[in-house]
Motif scaffolding. Structure first.
Motif, PDB file in Angstrom:
ATOM      1  N   LYS A  56     159.209 -28.156  -1.012  1.00  0.00           N
ATOM      2  CA  LYS A  56     158.334 -29.266  -0.637  1.00  0.00           C
ATOM      3  C   LYS A  56     159.103 -30.359   0.104  1.00  0.00           C
ATOM      4  O   LYS A  56     158.580 -30.944   1.064  1.00  0.00           O
ATOM      5  N   CYS A  94     160.578 -24.956  -5.901  1.00  0.00           N
ATOM      6  CA  CYS A  94     159.366 -25.654  -5.459  1.00  0.00           C
ATOM      7  C   CYS A  94     159.673 -27.065  -4.970  1.00  0.00           C
ATOM      8  O   CYS A  94     159.125 -27.516  -3.960  1.00  0.00           O
ATOM      9  N   ILE A 137     155.809 -17.020  -6.584  1.00  0.00           N
ATOM     10  CA  ILE A 137     156.807 -18.094  -6.541  1.00  0.00           C
ATOM     11  C   ILE A 137     158.151 -17.603  -7.070  1.00  0.00           C
ATOM     12  O   ILE A 137     159.192 -17.882  -6.484  1.00  0.00           O
ATOM     13  N   THR A 147     153.699 -27.552  -0.672  1.00  0.00           N
ATOM     14  CA  THR A 147     154.138 -26.610  -1.696  1.00  0.00           C
ATOM     15  C   THR A 147     154.241 -25.206  -1.089  1.00  0.00           C
ATOM     16  O   THR A 147     153.642 -24.935  -0.045  1.00  0.00           O
TER      17      THR A 147
END
Length: 102
Positions: A34, A30, A15, A40
């Motif tokens: 989304k 994130c 990530i 995600t």
């Protein structure tokens, strides 16, 4: 970001690595990801990998372990659980049913 995932899905992607591409914090990345995709980043990556594995089964009857390794999974159990989550069957059942229909 999506293009990056699609180009590098066969290796470990983190990530923080994805968040650094647009210079965002991890949490902001994130949230934006989304909002844009509806899932995600990890769900997107895993779904992309599972679909690539399904393509391998359909294209050349690839072995389950080979499909797992080629799509970025280094643990067969994790691959099987992830595949089942998105495809609603195990890789072996998917492969068998595809062979039966083909």
């Amino acid at each position: 970001m999506l293009h990056y995932i699609e180009e590098h899905y066969s290796r470990d992607i983190y990530i923080d690595e994805l968040a650094s591409l647009p210079s965002l914090s991890r949490s902001h990345f994130c949230r934006v990801f989304k909002e844009f995709t509806g899932v995600t980043p990890i769900d997107y990556l895993n779904l992309y990998r599972v679909n690539k594995a399904a393509d391998l089964f359909q294209a050349d009857g690839c072995k389950v372990i080979d499909a797992a390794l080629q799509t970025g999974f280094d643990n067969l159990s994790h691959f099987t659980n992830t595949f089942k989550k998105y495809m609603h069957c195990t890789p072996s059942v998917y492969k068998r049913d595809y062979d039966f229909k083909g």
